[in-house]
Write a protein that holds these residues in place. Structure first.
Motif, PDB file in Angstrom:
ATOM      1  N   PRO A 113      23.896   5.660   3.398  1.00  0.00           N
ATOM      2  CA  PRO A 113      23.560   5.205   4.748  1.00  0.00           C
ATOM      3  C   PRO A 113      23.849   6.310   5.750  1.00  0.00           C
ATOM      4  CG  PRO A 113      25.680   4.323   4.089  1.00  0.00           C
ATOM      5  CD  PRO A 113      25.134   5.051   2.890  1.00  0.00           C
ATOM      6  N   ALA A 114      23.368   6.135   6.948  1.00  0.00           N
ATOM      7  CA  ALA A 114      23.527   7.164   7.964  1.00  0.00           C
ATOM      8  C   ALA A 114      24.989   7.295   8.385  1.00  0.00           C
ATOM      9  CB  ALA A 114      22.669   6.833   9.176  1.00  0.00           C
ATOM     10  N   ASP A 115      25.432   8.530   8.633  1.00  0.00           N
ATOM     11  CA  ASP A 115      26.756   8.776   9.213  1.00  0.00           C
ATOM     12  C   ASP A 115      26.593   9.695  10.416  1.00  0.00           C
ATOM     13  OD1 ASP A 115      26.135  11.096   7.862  1.00  0.00           O
ATOM     14  OD2 ASP A 115      28.120  11.376   6.988  1.00  0.00           O
ATOM     15  N   LEU A 116      25.633   9.350  11.265  1.00  0.00           N
ATOM     16  CA  LEU A 116      25.321  10.161  12.435  1.00  0.00           C
ATOM     17  C   LEU A 116      26.440  10.060  13.464  1.00  0.00           C
ATOM     18  CD1 LEU A 116      21.566   9.124  12.854  1.00  0.00           C
ATOM     19  CD2 LEU A 116      22.545  10.920  11.400  1.00  0.00           C
ATOM     20  N   VAL A 117      26.720  11.174  14.134  1.00  0.00           N
ATOM     21  CA  VAL A 117      27.868  11.203  15.026  1.00  0.00           C
ATOM     22  C   VAL A 117      27.687  12.260  16.108  1.00  0.00           C
ATOM     23  CG1 VAL A 117      29.137  12.912  13.634  1.00  0.00           C
ATOM     24  CG2 VAL A 117      30.413  11.273  15.011  1.00  0.00           C
ATOM     25  N   VAL A 118      28.283  12.009  17.251  1.00  0.00           N
ATOM     26  CA  VAL A 118      28.567  13.053  18.235  1.00  0.00           C
ATOM     27  C   VAL A 118      30.056  13.332  18.089  1.00  0.00           C
ATOM     28  CG1 VAL A 118      28.644  13.717  20.661  1.00  0.00           C
ATOM     29  CG2 VAL A 118      26.766  12.291  19.816  1.00  0.00           C
ATOM     30  N   LEU A 119      30.407  14.579  17.881  1.00  0.00           N
ATOM     31  CA  LEU A 119      31.790  14.935  17.557  1.00  0.00           C
ATOM     32  C   LEU A 119      32.308  15.948  18.559  1.00  0.00           C
ATOM     33  CD1 LEU A 119      33.040  15.673  13.940  1.00  0.00           C
ATOM     34  CD2 LEU A 119      33.927  16.923  15.887  1.00  0.00           C
ATOM     35  N   TYR A 280      33.959  11.550  -0.253  1.00  0.00           N
ATOM     36  CA  TYR A 280      33.437  10.861   0.935  1.00  0.00           C
ATOM     37  C   TYR A 280      32.009  10.388   0.678  1.00  0.00           C
ATOM     38  CZ  TYR A 280      31.433  10.595   5.708  1.00  0.00           C
ATOM     39  OH  TYR A 280      30.770  10.199   6.849  1.00  0.00           O
ATOM     40  N   SER A 281      31.183  11.270   0.136  1.00  0.00           N
ATOM     41  CA  SER A 281      29.776  10.945  -0.109  1.00  0.00           C
ATOM     42  C   SER A 281      29.633   9.876  -1.189  1.00  0.00           C
ATOM     43  CB  SER A 281      29.004  12.206  -0.514  1.00  0.00           C
ATOM     44  OG  SER A 281      29.037  13.165   0.509  1.00  0.00           O
ATOM     45  N   ILE A 282      30.427   9.993  -2.240  1.00  0.00           N
ATOM     46  CA  ILE A 282      30.360   9.002  -3.314  1.00  0.00           C
ATOM     47  C   ILE A 282      30.737   7.623  -2.782  1.00  0.00           C
ATOM     48  CG2 ILE A 282      31.533   8.228  -5.425  1.00  0.00           C
ATOM     49  CD1 ILE A 282      31.540  11.126  -6.359  1.00  0.00           C
ATOM     50  N   ALA A 283      31.800   7.566  -1.975  1.00  0.00           N
ATOM     51  CA  ALA A 283      32.219   6.282  -1.417  1.00  0.00           C
ATOM     52  C   ALA A 283      31.109   5.655  -0.587  1.00  0.00           C
ATOM     53  CB  ALA A 283      33.480   6.467  -0.571  1.00  0.00           C
ATOM     54  N   ARG A 284      30.452   6.451   0.241  1.00  0.00           N
ATOM     55  CA  ARG A 284      29.379   5.911   1.076  1.00  0.00           C
ATOM     56  C   ARG A 284      28.196   5.475   0.220  1.00  0.00           C
ATOM     57  NH1 ARG A 284      29.734   6.266   6.273  1.00  0.00           N
ATOM     58  NH2 ARG A 284      27.490   6.166   6.566  1.00  0.00           N
ATOM     59  N   MET A 285      27.930   6.178  -0.855  1.00  0.00           N
ATOM     60  CA  MET A 285      26.794   5.832  -1.703  1.00  0.00           C
ATOM     61  C   MET A 285      27.019   4.524  -2.440  1.00  0.00           C
ATOM     62  SD  MET A 285      24.848   8.148  -4.586  1.00  0.00           S
ATOM     63  CE  MET A 285      26.261   8.284  -5.670  1.00  0.00           C
ATOM     64  N   VAL A 286      28.191   4.351  -3.035  1.00  0.00           N
ATOM     65  CA  VAL A 286      28.407   3.193  -3.912  1.00  0.00           C
ATOM     66  C   VAL A 286      28.882   1.956  -3.160  1.00  0.00           C
ATOM     67  CG1 VAL A 286      28.928   4.757  -5.812  1.00  0.00           C
ATOM     68  CG2 VAL A 286      30.819   3.765  -4.509  1.00  0.00           C
ATOM     69  N   GLN A 288      27.736   0.997  -0.114  1.00  0.00           N
ATOM     70  CA  GLN A 288      26.735   0.426   0.774  1.00  0.00           C
ATOM     71  C   GLN A 288      26.168  -0.859   0.161  1.00  0.00           C
ATOM     72  OE1 GLN A 288      22.999   2.599   1.160  1.00  0.00           O
ATOM     73  NE2 GLN A 288      23.541   3.854  -0.605  1.00  0.00           N
ATOM     74  N   PRO A 289      25.824  -1.850   0.995  1.00  0.00           N
ATOM     75  CA  PRO A 289      25.332  -3.127   0.491  1.00  0.00           C
ATOM     76  C   PRO A 289      24.097  -3.007  -0.401  1.00  0.00           C
ATOM     77  CG  PRO A 289      25.910  -3.306   2.812  1.00  0.00           C
ATOM     78  CD  PRO A 289      25.994  -1.851   2.459  1.00  0.00           C
ATOM     79  N   ASP A 290      23.212  -2.073  -0.091  1.00  0.00           N
ATOM     80  CA  ASP A 290      22.000  -1.936  -0.902  1.00  0.00           C
ATOM     81  C   ASP A 290      22.336  -1.592  -2.351  1.00  0.00           C
ATOM     82  OD1 ASP A 290      20.892  -2.286   1.570  1.00  0.00           O
ATOM     83  OD2 ASP A 290      19.517  -0.594   1.452  1.00  0.00           O
ATOM     84  N   ALA A 291      23.253  -0.648  -2.543  1.00  0.00           N
ATOM     85  CA  ALA A 291      23.636  -0.247  -3.898  1.00  0.00           C
ATOM     86  C   ALA A 291      24.378  -1.371  -4.605  1.00  0.00           C
ATOM     87  CB  ALA A 291      24.495   1.014  -3.852  1.00  0.00           C
ATOM     88  N   ARG A 292      25.217  -2.078  -3.878  1.00  0.00           N
ATOM     89  CA  ARG A 292      25.942  -3.196  -4.503  1.00  0.00           C
ATOM     90  C   ARG A 292      24.983  -4.294  -4.939  1.00  0.00           C
ATOM     91  NH1 ARG A 292      29.746  -2.423  -0.211  1.00  0.00           N
ATOM     92  NH2 ARG A 292      29.029  -4.354   0.798  1.00  0.00           N
ATOM     93  N   GLU A 293      23.886  -4.424  -4.201  1.00  0.00           N
ATOM     94  CA  GLU A 293      22.905  -5.460  -4.547  1.00  0.00           C
ATOM     95  C   GLU A 293      22.028  -5.068  -5.724  1.00  0.00           C
ATOM     96  OE1 GLU A 293      18.810  -7.424  -2.697  1.00  0.00           O
ATOM     97  OE2 GLU A 293      20.229  -6.418  -1.351  1.00  0.00           O
ATOM     98  N   GLY A 294      21.480  -3.857  -5.694  1.00  0.00           N
ATOM     99  CA  GLY A 294      20.459  -3.505  -6.687  1.00  0.00           C
ATOM    100  C   GLY A 294      20.741  -2.277  -7.509  1.00  0.00           C
ATOM    101  N   GLY A 295      21.948  -1.702  -7.400  1.00  0.00           N
ATOM    102  CA  GLY A 295      22.266  -0.502  -8.161  1.00  0.00           C
ATOM    103  C   GLY A 295      21.941   0.763  -7.384  1.00  0.00           C
ATOM    104  N   LEU A 296      22.319   1.897  -7.943  1.00  0.00           N
ATOM    105  CA  LEU A 296      22.067   3.181  -7.295  1.00  0.00           C
ATOM    106  C   LEU A 296      20.575   3.351  -7.030  1.00  0.00           C
ATOM    107  CD1 LEU A 296      24.424   5.494  -9.384  1.00  0.00           C
ATOM    108  CD2 LEU A 296      24.857   4.522  -7.116  1.00  0.00           C
ATOM    109  N   GLY A 297      20.239   3.897  -5.885  1.00  0.00           N
ATOM    110  CA  GLY A 297      18.844   4.182  -5.551  1.00  0.00           C
ATOM    111  C   GLY A 297      18.089   3.046  -4.911  1.00  0.00           C
ATOM    112  N   PHE A 298      18.665   1.837  -4.899  1.00  0.00           N
ATOM    113  CA  PHE A 298      17.946   0.644  -4.449  1.00  0.00           C
ATOM    114  C   PHE A 298      17.902   0.540  -2.936  1.00  0.00           C
ATOM    115  CE2 PHE A 298      18.040  -3.885  -3.229  1.00  0.00           C
ATOM    116  CZ  PHE A 298      16.870  -4.331  -3.839  1.00  0.00           C
ATOM    117  N   TYR A 299      16.752   0.143  -2.400  1.00  0.00           N
ATOM    118  CA  TYR A 299      16.590  -0.154  -0.981  1.00  0.00           C
ATOM    119  C   TYR A 299      16.429  -1.660  -0.794  1.00  0.00           C
ATOM    120  CZ  TYR A 299      15.560   4.748   0.256  1.00  0.00           C
ATOM    121  OH  TYR A 299      15.634   6.095   0.467  1.00  0.00           O
ATOM    122  N   ASN A 300      17.229  -2.245   0.069  1.00  0.00           N
ATOM    123  CA  ASN A 300      17.047  -3.635   0.463  1.00  0.00           C
ATOM    124  C   ASN A 300      15.987  -3.676   1.559  1.00  0.00           C
ATOM    125  OD1 ASN A 300      17.785  -5.762   2.673  1.00  0.00           O
ATOM    126  ND2 ASN A 300      18.611  -6.596   0.769  1.00  0.00           N
TER     127      ASN A 300
END
Length: 346
Positions: A113-119, A280-286, A288-300
């Motif tokens: 998912p997006a991690d867009l930021v003004v820092l 950090y990247s792995i945590a965000r990937m696994v 996210q709700p989409d991945a928990r729903e349909g596995g890696l690569g899945f889009y809800n």
């Protein structure tokens, strides 16, 4: 003479039988230019792990994996034909497909998912969006957070016109912030956070204005390909995703192996920092709700639809594109191959 002829015939027959019984001569590997979204870092190790472990070779592929210069630019790279497949920013994909329906690029594998930021940094007088008014903000022109700033404007009421902008090459963005040459920067958090840490900046001295804290929740990095490539070479696309998916699964289960592959690709990287960035990247990937729903690569579809609506409003596009104009999940490996493994350690 007849004996000689008989012997020759038997020898020829035996040679033909042996040729048929032996393995076929290996076919040349299909060369495939593949663009990443940014400089080589973090989760990109999954691509090089897949390369080292022969996952691409097993699919008959010889990928030329190159660094990107901003995830927002990947869509243009793909649409232009220099690359057919890559890892890019889906917000830019929405904008491009709305404006170029005759040569669309489609998302085919969800990554994070997006991690867009003004820092900014403590002591710069920036702690809320209104503090950005009149300040100098640095942003590479291909930066996804810069491209999506209209969404930040819609959510916070701070227009881009109220800010002074400084554009620079991606590799000097964090340095300019540290040196005080800009007051803040736009970035993907996972990029800027660890670049600043590598430069000696403490995380507690960083100030994050996260887009997600203002309701801007969108899907972000993902594998994508131009529509003509999907149409003309569907099996090649499936083979690419099978190899990439195997690399990602291995990276989640064994981040240390992924980090090793990354460091072999670029020994000048800071191993400790890239290890943090990888986790950090792995945590965000696994997570996210989409991945928990349909596995890696899945889009809800619902999350994609919300992302399309946010980008459409931010960009002032005339109409939202259909979900089917954004993504095509038919190229995904089977769900059994995309089960999220237990996360290992670096």
């Amino acid at each position: 003479m007849s004996l000689t002829r008989s012997t020759l015939l038997r020898g020829t027959a035996a040679a033909m039988a042996a040729a048929l019984a032996s393995p076929a001569i290996a076919q040349p590997l299909e060369r495939l230019p593949l663009t990443l979204n940014w400089k080589i870092q973090g989760l990109h190790g999954a691509f090089f792990l897949a390369l080292e472990r022969g996952y691409f070779r097993a699919e008959g592929l010889n990928p030329d994996i190159v660094a990107g210069d901003g995830s927002a630019n990947v869509v243009n790279r793909l649409a232009g034909g220099a690359f057919q497949i890559g890892l890019g920013d889906v917000a830019s994909l929405v904008r491009f497909n709305a404006q170029n329906p005759e040569r669309r690029v489609k998302a085919i594998y969800n990554q994070t998912p997006a991690d867009l930021v003004v820092l900014s940094l403590r002591g710069r007088g920036i702690s809320r969006p209104d503090d950005l008014r009149g300040r100098l903000v640095g942003a590479p022109v291909g930066d996804a957070a810069f491209k999506m700033f209209p969404a930040f404007t819609a959510a916070t009421g701070v227009p881009a016109s109220a800010i002074r902008w400084e554009h620079m090459a991606p590799n000097i963005r964090e340095a300019m912030l540290i040196q005080g040459r800009v007051d803040a920067i736009t970035a993907n958090e996972g990029t800027a956070l660890f670049n600043l840490k590598a430069a000696g900046v403490r995380e507690e001295d960083m100030v994050f204005l996260r887009y997600s804290d203002f309701g801007i929740n969108i899907v972000n990095a993902g594998m994508m390909a131009n529509e003509s490539f999907l149409r003309d070479k569907p099996e090649t696309v499936r083979r690419v995703l099978r190899a990439v998916n195997r690399g990602l699964v291995d990276s989640v289960a064994n981040p240390a192996a992924s980090l090793d592959a990354l460091m072999r690709k670029d020994p000048l990287l800071n191993r400790a920092i890239e290890g943090e960035r990888l986790m950090y990247s792995i945590a965000r990937m696994v997570e996210q709700p989409d991945a928990r729903e349909g596995g890696l690569g899945f889009y809800n579809e619902a999350s994609v639809r919300r992302s399309i609506e946010i980008v459409t409003a931010a960009e002032g596009l005339p109409a939202a594109i259909a979900v089917s104009d954004f993504m095509d999940m038919s190229f995904l490996p089977p769900a059994s191959a995309r089960v999220i493994p237990a996360v290992g350690r670096v």
